[in-house]
Structure formats: structure tokens, C-alpha cells
Design a protein around this motif. Structure first.
Motif, PDB file in Angstrom:
ATOM      1  N   GLU A 109       0.729  -1.223   0.117  1.00 36.09           N
ATOM      2  CA  GLU A 109      -0.078   0.021   0.076  1.00 36.09           C
ATOM      3  C   GLU A 109       0.748   1.360  -0.050  1.00 36.09           C
ATOM      4  O   GLU A 109       1.023   2.007  -1.076  1.00 36.09           O
ATOM      5  CB  GLU A 109      -0.983   0.125   1.208  1.00 36.09           C
ATOM      6  CG  GLU A 109      -1.650   1.334   1.588  1.00 36.09           C
ATOM      7  CD  GLU A 109      -2.449   1.328   2.644  1.00 36.09           C
ATOM      8  OE1 GLU A 109      -2.938  -0.003   3.030  1.00 36.09           O
ATOM      9  OE2 GLU A 109      -3.040   1.923   3.405  1.00 36.09           O
ATOM     10  N   GLY A 110       1.665   1.307   1.050  1.00 30.70           N
ATOM     11  CA  GLY A 110       2.350   2.655   1.032  1.00 30.70           C
ATOM     12  C   GLY A 110       3.385   2.351   2.306  1.00 30.70           C
ATOM     13  O   GLY A 110       2.850   1.735   3.225  1.00 30.70           O
ATOM     14  N   GLU A 115       9.463   2.293   7.308  1.00 33.91           N
ATOM     15  CA  GLU A 115       9.885   2.252   6.033  1.00 33.91           C
ATOM     16  C   GLU A 115      10.135   3.773   5.710  1.00 33.91           C
ATOM     17  O   GLU A 115      11.167   4.195   4.814  1.00 33.91           O
ATOM     18  CB  GLU A 115       8.680   1.749   5.032  1.00 33.91           C
ATOM     19  CG  GLU A 115       8.498   0.530   5.306  1.00 33.91           C
ATOM     20  CD  GLU A 115       7.627  -0.066   6.416  1.00 33.91           C
ATOM     21  OE1 GLU A 115       6.847   0.869   7.016  1.00 33.91           O
ATOM     22  OE2 GLU A 115       7.803  -1.357   6.651  1.00 33.91           O
ATOM     23  N   PHE A 122       8.661  -2.402   3.341  1.00 35.54           N
ATOM     24  CA  PHE A 122       8.585  -3.768   4.090  1.00 35.54           C
ATOM     25  C   PHE A 122       9.699  -3.892   5.143  1.00 35.54           C
ATOM     26  O   PHE A 122      10.502  -5.180   5.025  1.00 35.54           O
ATOM     27  CB  PHE A 122       8.193  -4.739   3.465  1.00 35.54           C
ATOM     28  CG  PHE A 122       6.645  -4.543   2.840  1.00 35.54           C
ATOM     29  CD1 PHE A 122       5.455  -5.144   3.845  1.00 35.54           C
ATOM     30  CD2 PHE A 122       6.224  -4.130   1.670  1.00 35.54           C
ATOM     31  CE1 PHE A 122       4.301  -4.972   3.534  1.00 35.54           C
ATOM     32  CE2 PHE A 122       4.890  -4.218   1.336  1.00 35.54           C
ATOM     33  CZ  PHE A 122       4.028  -4.378   2.069  1.00 35.54           C
ATOM     34  N   ASN A 148       5.535  -0.228  -3.441  1.00 29.80           N
ATOM     35  CA  ASN A 148       4.126   0.059  -2.909  1.00 29.80           C
ATOM     36  C   ASN A 148       3.651   1.044  -3.953  1.00 29.80           C
ATOM     37  O   ASN A 148       4.124   1.604  -4.792  1.00 29.80           O
ATOM     38  CB  ASN A 148       4.526   0.945  -1.574  1.00 29.80           C
ATOM     39  CG  ASN A 148       4.664   0.261  -0.474  1.00 29.80           C
ATOM     40  OD1 ASN A 148       4.119  -0.486   0.182  1.00 29.80           O
ATOM     41  ND2 ASN A 148       5.783   0.686   0.247  1.00 29.80           N
ATOM     42  N   HIS A 222      -2.855  -8.779   3.255  1.00 32.88           N
ATOM     43  CA  HIS A 222      -1.697  -7.840   3.492  1.00 32.88           C
ATOM     44  C   HIS A 222      -1.099  -8.625   4.902  1.00 32.88           C
ATOM     45  O   HIS A 222      -1.614  -9.206   5.690  1.00 32.88           O
ATOM     46  CB  HIS A 222      -2.215  -6.577   3.734  1.00 32.88           C
ATOM     47  CG  HIS A 222      -0.993  -5.570   4.215  1.00 32.88           C
ATOM     48  ND1 HIS A 222      -0.110  -5.785   5.113  1.00 32.88           N
ATOM     49  CD2 HIS A 222      -0.585  -4.521   3.150  1.00 32.88           C
ATOM     50  CE1 HIS A 222       0.785  -4.559   4.760  1.00 32.88           C
ATOM     51  NE2 HIS A 222       0.376  -3.965   3.887  1.00 32.88           N
TER      52      HIS A 222
HETATM   53  N1  URA Z   1       2.708  -1.684   4.653  1.00 38.48           N
HETATM   54  C1  URA Z   1       2.956  -1.479   3.333  1.00 38.48           C
HETATM   55  O1  URA Z   1       1.760  -1.611   2.590  1.00 38.48           O
HETATM   56  N2  URA Z   1       3.931  -1.227   2.904  1.00 38.48           N
HETATM   57  C2  URA Z   1       5.137  -1.102   3.487  1.00 38.48           C
HETATM   58  O2  URA Z   1       6.071  -0.797   2.793  1.00 38.48           O
HETATM   59  C3  URA Z   1       5.123  -1.360   4.796  1.00 38.48           C
HETATM   60  C4  URA Z   1       3.653  -1.840   5.307  1.00 38.48           C
END
Ligand code: URA
Length: 261
Positions: A109-110, A115, A122, A148, A222
Motif C-alpha cells: 500500500e504505502g 519504512e 516492508f 508500494n 496484507h
Molecule cells: N505496509 C505496506 O503496505 N507497505 C510497506 O512498505 C510497509 C507496510
């Protein structure tokens, strides 16, 4: 050097992609999102040993397959991005990490707080769970590519907003076009819905391949969700089923795992 016609074709493809986003509710795109250039090369990981049985780029749409740009070029073009409001609050851009010739790309996602701090996707708790999944697949983190939907942390880890997705999407598409993976895994509801331009829940999307610009895309739960449900939950084993399908598509061995009773 990218020819004018190839560049125009890419823009047509990006246009179609952004139109898809628009139809799924995304209605904004920041100005000159594909052309701004502030030099700042990003470090890239070395290519690793995942066996490559890919038959060149037949799986990609011809307009995407013709365009050749490296991840370094795309990172350089991204620069110290301020194309959306996330630029004002992030610490580090989280571009992506891994093998530039990966057969398999994971899209989350982001970035979260860890991060954002490290500039790598991640690397927190969800990252440790993703690493477990990758290892369980018989692969190494360095062999795949991880990125992401948006490259900057949304404040308080809220979901990225439409204009932020629209500003970042062209870069994700260009990264995928550069890597030309054989399979993409979308991690979680948000990534799957944003990339596929749908509002369907992840429980309905997962378990089967979808088409993303000619590349098979498998949505799955996720890793953060798995942290909540536990390592022997139905959702954990659903992810394993999804990853087994991915491995079979890649013609890689599926490690034998059986659920604890
Ligand atoms: N969750 C995500 O979706 N991306 C990341 O980089 C970290 C946690």
C-alpha cells in the motif's frame, strides 16, 4: 534513448491506465508527473539467482514492452518528489527494493513509520511477515522486487488519497515496465483495489490471477492482517494457497506445507 513514438505510446498507455483509475474513483493527476527530473540516483540491489524462464516480454502490451528505462532512470526522474502533499510530511521516499530483473514483484500500500525512516519498503513488523512468506516460498527477499502504490508515508498511516495515488501511479507503472516481472502480487485490499481499479473486497479478489497490463496479478491478504490473525489462521493458509499458485505459474517448486491441526 527513448524515441518520440515510444514515448507517445507510453503516454497513451499511462493515459488509459489513469482513465481506469479515474473510472474507479481517482479524479486527479498532478502536473508533469512523468517528466520532472531532479538528479538523485538511488542505490539498486544486485541481480540475484531466481531462475529466469521468461520468454522475453510477450506478456506485456506492445507499447509498454517497447519502452526501456532502468529503475535508476525512473528514480532520478522522481527526484525529491513534491507532486502530492505527502512530499511535505515524509522523511524518505520509499522507491522500491530488490532485483531489477525480478520475476516476481510484491506491491504493498504505502510506507509506514519504519519504512519512512529507512527509505525501504516492508522493513517493520509487516516486512518481517512478508520475509517469512518469501522464505516459505523457497525464495529470498533479494530475488524479488518490493514496492508500494505510493512512495511516501501517509500521515498517521491513513490510506493514500486519490490525488496521491494518481501522482504516484505513473512511477509504479514505469517500475513494473522496467522490471517486466512474470507475476505481480498485490498485498492487501488497498493495493489490490488501487492497482486493479476496483472496489471489490480482497476476500473476493484473492485466489485467482487478474490481468495487469498483460502481467498476471495475484491479490492476497496484507502481511499486517496476518500479524493480527496469526500464523495458523484461515487467512494465513489462504495466502499460502495464493503463493502456491504464483510458484506454479513461475514453474518453481511448491514447498510442502501442511496446516497444524
Ligand atoms: N505496509 C505496506 O503496505 N507497505 C510497506 O512498505 C510497509 C507496510
Amino acid at each position: 534513448m527513448v524515441t518520440h513514438s515510444v514515448q507517445s505510446q507510453l503516454y497513451v498507455s499511462l493515459g488509459a491506465y489513469l482513465q481506469d483509475l479515474k473510472e474507479s474513483g481517482v479524479d486527479g493527476l498532478s502536473a508533469d508527473s512523468t517528466t520532472r527530473s531532479i538528479p538523485e540516483p538511488a542505490p539498486q540491489q544486485p541481480a540475484a539467482a531466481l531462475p529466469n524462464t521468461r520468454q522475453k516480454t510477450e506478456q506485456l502490451e506492445p507499447d509498454l514492452a517497447e519502452k526501456h528505462e532502468t529503475l535508476e532512470q525512473i528514480r532520478k526522474d522522481l527526484g525529491e518528489c513534491q507532486r502530492c502533499k505527502l512530499g511535505a510530511t515524509r522523511k524518505n521516499i520509499v522507491f522500491g527494493v530488490g532485483n531489477p530483473k525480478a520475476r516476481l514483484v510484491f506491491v504493498g500500500e504505502g510506507p509506514g513509520a519504519d519504512e519512512d525512516e529507512k527509505g525501504e519498503p516492508f522493513v517493520g513488523d509487516a516486512g518481517r511477515m512478508l520475509n517469512r512468506i518469501i522464505t516459505a516460498m523457497g525464495l529470498q527477499r533479494e530475488e524479488v522486487y518490493i514496492c508500494n502504490v505510493v512512495k511516501c508515508r501517509p500521515p498517521q498511516n491513513r490510506n493514500p488519497e486519490k490525488d496521491e495515488i494518481a501522482a504516484c501511479s505513473p512511477f509504479l507503472l514505469r517500475q513494473l515496465n522496467s522490471i517486466k516481472p512474470e507475476v505481480i502480487v498485490a498485498l492487501g485490499t488497498f493495493a489490490a483495489q488501487a492497482v486493479l481499479g476496483t472496489k471489490e473486497p480482497i476476500s473476493k479478489l484473492r485466489g485467482r490471477f487478474h490481468d495487469f497490463h498483460g502481467i498476471p496479478l495475484m491479490p492476497t491478504y496484507h502481511p499486517s492482517y496476518l500479524l493480527r490473525t496469526g500464523g495458523n489462521s484461515d487467512s494465513f493458509w489462504a495466502v499460502w494457497d495464493d503463493m502456491s499458485q504464483v510458484l506454479r505459474l513461475l514453474k518453481l517448486p511448491v514447498p510442502d506445507k501442511s496446516r497444524k491441526k
